[in-house]
Structures are given as structure tokens and as C-alpha cells.
Design a protein around this motif. Structure first.
Motif, short mmCIF file in Angstrom:
data_model
loop_
_atom_site.label_atom_id
_atom_site.label_comp_id
_atom_site.label_asym_id
_atom_site.label_seq_id
_atom_site.Cartn_x
_atom_site.Cartn_y
_atom_site.Cartn_z
N ASP A 47 44.37 55.34 77.13
CA ASP A 47 43.97 54.06 76.90
C ASP A 47 42.59 53.87 77.12
O ASP A 47 41.98 53.84 78.17
CB ASP A 47 44.84 53.07 77.69
N ILE A 65 38.27 50.76 77.20
CA ILE A 65 37.02 50.58 77.81
C ILE A 65 36.24 52.11 77.60
O ILE A 65 35.10 52.00 77.27
CB ILE A 65 37.06 50.24 79.21
N LYS A 103 37.12 46.85 71.79
CA LYS A 103 35.91 46.65 72.47
C LYS A 103 34.87 47.26 71.95
O LYS A 103 34.02 46.87 70.82
CB LYS A 103 36.02 46.87 74.12
N GLY A 115 42.70 45.13 72.39
CA GLY A 115 43.25 46.19 73.12
C GLY A 115 44.82 46.31 73.39
O GLY A 115 45.54 47.03 73.43
N SER A 116 45.05 44.83 73.61
CA SER A 116 46.53 44.66 74.24
C SER A 116 47.42 45.07 73.22
O SER A 116 48.28 45.78 72.97
CB SER A 116 46.74 43.17 74.30
C1 LIG Z 1 42.00 49.78 79.46
C2 LIG Z 1 42.49 48.49 78.64
N1 LIG Z 1 43.72 48.33 78.02
C3 LIG Z 1 43.93 47.22 77.32
C4 LIG Z 1 43.18 46.05 77.56
C5 LIG Z 1 43.30 44.80 76.55
O1 LIG Z 1 42.36 44.73 75.74
P1 LIG Z 1 42.32 43.21 75.09
O2 LIG Z 1 41.56 42.04 76.16
O3 LIG Z 1 41.36 43.48 74.00
O4 LIG Z 1 43.78 42.74 74.76
C6 LIG Z 1 41.96 46.12 78.31
C7 LIG Z 1 41.08 45.02 78.45
O5 LIG Z 1 40.12 45.05 79.26
C8 LIG Z 1 41.73 47.57 79.07
O6 LIG Z 1 40.69 47.48 79.77
#
Ligand SMILES: Cc1ncc(COP(=O)(O)O)c(C=O)c1O
Length: 462
Positions: free
Chosen positions: A263, A266, A292, A122-123
Motif C-alpha cells: 500500500d 503515501i 496522493k 487511496g481508500s
Molecule cells: C497507506 C494509506 N492507504 C490508504 C489511504 C487512504 O487514502 P484516501 O484518503 O485517498 O482515501 C491512506 C491515506 O492517507 C494511506 O495513508
């Protein structure tokens, strides 16, 4: 493929976990005198630890396990793909599963979102979306647009760019200076709405949306590239959008030619009863970031879906989106994602969420008779329960009380009682719930019963 449970030497695992493993966002000292929880197996809505104890997975691991645990057909799809072609990069090459998955996601995505850029988390998806927004505006002659707006207390990831969009000062401070350009706007926490809109949800939503426009004007529209919003904001404990909020935000973004990034790391893949949260609230994003639930965690994957319009400047001549990661579009992850989506279809998981979400809400709302429960909020299979010291005044806990209550008592007590959920105090103290999409009333009743017992104990300790 064999599925017989493996035997674990719990004591040896425990010793090695303490010696060699570094847990994320975890005070390692908290395990100096207690056991690291070691989860060894999952089946349906439940997981089991190395001592054989069973837990209801009320958080889907970490908002991930949409189809539940132990699905051999999805694991087997990954194994088959690994044997055929385990890896080849998306740098200049395609592979069949990445193509099929891109096509399937484009078919599922709302409106003109037609192009998939894969990542592995996600990041990385958030990072890619910001980079695309910046390069897109440079390519189209608007060189000054680089800033990103996001909402108070929102979490958008931890890599440096994503962290600059994240709005949690506590987890940012050690890494300052972060990339410049992150701008904060209010979130949609109606329970804590300012007095002048505290009794009118629609007026509150209009105010919160207009704050985005005020921020764009304050910063200078020619400097703003994108607004990053979750359909339902997770951090802070599930803030759904007020009616009309996203329609107004879309208008504001159009007026100032700012990209709207949904975004959905989730909220996508059934969490809100739709493939994408934007569908539930009827808005059209320019970019959707996801991760996710796209694989339900059977392999890691993330990505962004973008409109053809954003792809246009990169379609001709030497133009290239100058971004990539080694494992993007990993054939095994793509095969797993396709098998995951097959389960969604075969078992009508979106239908299951829509059929049972009212029952989930009702079970959690029954907890409102407890003096510690201030607010129950969310949508679909995604809820937060805000805990308060005084229901009448909505007074929250001090830092010390929150520390004792959440970390000292609630987190371990809920786990010991057999429920995995999250007690979080990054905003006001909340308990977060996000169970597998296969859950039905019996699981909600089990959650209610455990929460009622543990929250009652928590109150008596205050
Ligand atoms: C809305 C949102 N964006 C980005 C991320 C980052 O995802 P990741 O932990 O897979 O890097 C998360 C992680 O929970 C998230 O909830």
C-alpha cells in the motif's frame, strides 16, 4: 491562464466555513472560539492563509504535494485536457491520457506489475485491491480465500472495506460490524519492540515477519487472500522495515500463495527517493496501491498496479472484474499526473530526495537532545518524531496528557510558528513530517528551528 493572487474576504470566508463546511476527522467544536485555518494559495514549499501568513508545508498537505505548490504547467495541463475532453468513463471506453498514464506507470513499476486499474482515492485503491484478491481467488477455484492481514495501528483508508483493513480501533468502533476478514499482525516499531528482540533489529524484523506466517497458519492459509503492508508504515509515526523483513514476508506469501499488497498511497512517487517504496526495499509486490503523489494533488486520483498473472482469469470469455467507479481514469487527472511525472523527470526529484535525505535526517536527529524527543525514525522525506515523558524509560504520555499536549498545545503552536506538520496520537504521540520533494537543507533547518522552539515550550508546560 492568469495567476495573479485572488483577493479574499477573510471574515466572510471564516463565517461561511463555520456555518456550512464540515471538515474531515476534525472536532468542529475546536473552532467554536478560534478561527478555522483557511489556506488560500501555495507557492513552492510554502502555503499562505487568508490573512496572508506564510507556512512551510512540512506535510505536503496530507502526504500529497510532491512537486510543491503553484506549478502552473501542471495546472495548465489539466485545463488543456478539460477543454479537449473533460470526461469520459473507463467503463468500456479508454481515453488517450489514461492509456498514456497506464503505460508510463507500468514502465516505472517494479517487475511484472503491468496493468493499471484507476480509482479516485487511496481508500478506493485499497478497496479495489481487496476486491480483486477475492474475485481472483474465486475465479481460480480457491473460494475460501477472503481474509486480509494488516499491521497494528496501520491506516489503509476509511471506506468500509478499507476500514476493515485499517487497524485503528478508535476510528473503526462506530462503524462495526465491518466486513469480516481483517486480521492483525505486529508492526515494525523497533522503538517499542518486545524485550526478547529489543536489541537486535534483524531478529526483530524476522520475528515480525514470522508473526505474519503464524497468523496465516492460525487463520488457515486456505482462507487468507492478501497481506496489506506499507513500505514505511505511516500511522504510529513512520516505521521503516527492518533489513530482511520484506524478503521474508515475500517468502511467506509465496509459501502460502497469499498476495502481497504494497500500500503505497503515501510511499510511492518519490517519498522514499524512488518511484515506488518496494524498489527501495527490494521486494516484488503482487499489487501496488497508489494515490496522493501521483498527481501531487493538482487533481484527485488513485489506483492499483497489478501483475499480468492477476489479470489472467479476467482475460477470456465473459470473465470481468466486477468493480468500477465513475471518475476513474478521469482525463483531467490523468493529464495532470503525466505533467506531474514530467516535473519529476525534468527536475530529478528522486535524485533530490536521495541527495538531501541524510541532511533531513540529521536536522531531525539534532532534536534528540530535547528531553521530550524519544525517537526519530523514517526514510527518504518521510519521518516521525516520537514524543515521550521519560527518555530513559521510554514512558509515554497518559491519554489526558497527550490530549493537552498534542491537541491543546502542539498542533496550534506549530501552526502559529509557521510549520504545517501533524501531531498524531493514534498510536504513541508523534509528530509527522513529509515535505515536498523539492525541499533542500534550508527548509530542513527551518523545520528544526521551529520544532526546537515549540517542543521546548511543550516540555516546560508539562
Ligand atoms: C497507506 C494509506 N492507504 C490508504 C489511504 C487512504 O487514502 P484516501 O484518503 O485517498 O482515501 C491512506 C491515506 O492517507 C494511506 O495513508
Amino acid at each position: 491562464m492568469t495567476t495573479s493572487p485572488r483577493q479574499f474576504d477573510a471574515a466572510a470566508l471564516q463565517a461561511a466555513a463555520k456555518r456550512n463546511l464540515w471538515l474531515h476527522f476534525t472536532r468542529m467544536s475546536s473552532y467554536a472560539d478560534s478561527e478555522v485555518p483557511v489556506i488560500v494559495r501555495g507557492s513552492g514549499q510554502y502555503v499562505f492563509d487568508a490573512r496572508g501568513r506564510r507556512y512551510l508545508d512540512g506535510l505536503s498537505g496530507l502526504f500529497v504535494s510532491q512537486i510543491g505548490h503553484g506549478r502552473t504547467e501542471v495546472a495548465e495541463a489539466g485545463a488543456r485536457q478539460g477543454a479537449e475532453l473533460a470526461y469520459f468513463p473507463l467503463w468500456s471506453y479508454a481515453n488517450p491520457r489514461a492509456i498514456e498514464l497506464a503505460q508510463r506507470l507500468a514502465d516505472l513499476a517494479p517487475g511484472d506489475l503491468n496493468r493499471v486499474f484507476f480509482t479516485t482515492s487511496g481508500s478506493e485503491a485499497v478497496e479495489a485491491a481487496w476486491k480483486l484478491a477475492k474475485q481472483y481467488f474465486k475465479a481460480t477455484g480457491e473460494h475460501g480465500r477472503y481474509k486480509v492481514l494488516s499491521r497494528d495501528i496501520a491506516y489503509h483508508g476509511t471506506s468500509m472495506g478499507a476500514l476493515a483493513i485499517t487497524s485503528l480501533p478508535g476510528i473503526k468502533a462506530p462503524f462495526e460490524p465491518l466486513p469480516p476478514g481483517g486480521v492483525r499482525v505486529p508492526n515494525t516499531n523497533f522503538y517499542r519492540a518486545p524485550g526478547f528482540v529489543a536489541h537486535d533489529l534483524a531478529a526483530f524484523g524476522a520475528w515480525a515477519a514470522d508473526e505474519i506466517e503464524r497468523a496465516i497458519l492460525r487463520e488457515g492459509p486456505e482462507s487468507v487472500a492478501a497481506v496489506f503492508l506499507e513500505p514505511v508504515q505511516n500511522s504510529g509515526g513512520c516505521f521503516p522495515p527492518p533489513p530482511g523483513y520484506f524478503r521474508r514476508v515475500r517468502e511467506i506469501c509465496d509459501r502460502h500463495r497469499v498476495l502481497l499488497v504494497s500500500d503505497e498511497v503515501i510511499c510511492a512517487f518519490g517519498r522514499l527517493g524512488y518511484y515506488f517504496g518496494a524498489e527501495r526495499y527490494a521486494y516484488q509486490p503482487d499489487i501496488i496501491t497508489f494515490a496522493k503523489g501521483v498527481t501531487s494533488g493538482y487533481a484527485p486520483m488513485g489506483g492499483m498496479l497489478v501483475s499480468d498473472r492477476l489479470m489472467e482469469p479476467f482475460a477470456d470469455g465473459s470473465a470481468t472484474f466486477l468493480h468500477g467507479v465513475t471518475f476513474a481514469g478521469h482525463p483531467v487527472s490523468c493529464a495532470v499526473a503525466l505533467a506531474n511525472l514530467d516535473v519529476f523527470e525534468k527536475e530529478d526529484l528522486l535524485g533530490n530526495v536521495r541527495a538531501h535525505e541524510a541532511g533531513f535526517r540529521a536536522a531531525l536527529e539534532r532534536l534528540s537532545d530535547l528531553p521530550i524527543v524519544g525517537d526519530v525514525r523514517g526514510d527518504g522525506y518521510f519521518y516521525g518524531i516520537e514524543l515521550v515523558k521519560d527518555k530513559a524509560t521510554r514512558q509515554t504520555f497518559t491519554g489526558d496528557e497527550s490530549e493537552r499536549l498534542l491537541r491543546g498545545f502542539l498542533s496550534p503552536a506549530l501552526f502559529d510558528a509557521g510549520l504545517i506538520c501533524r501531531a498524531d496520537d493514534r498510536g504513541d504521540p508523534v509528530i509527522q513530517l513529509s515535505p515536498p520533494l523539492t525541499c533542500t537543507q534550508e527548509h530542513f533547518d527551518e523545520m528544526e528551528q521551529i520544532l526546537r522552539s515549540v517542543l521546548t515550550q511543550a516540555w516546560s508546560r508539562l
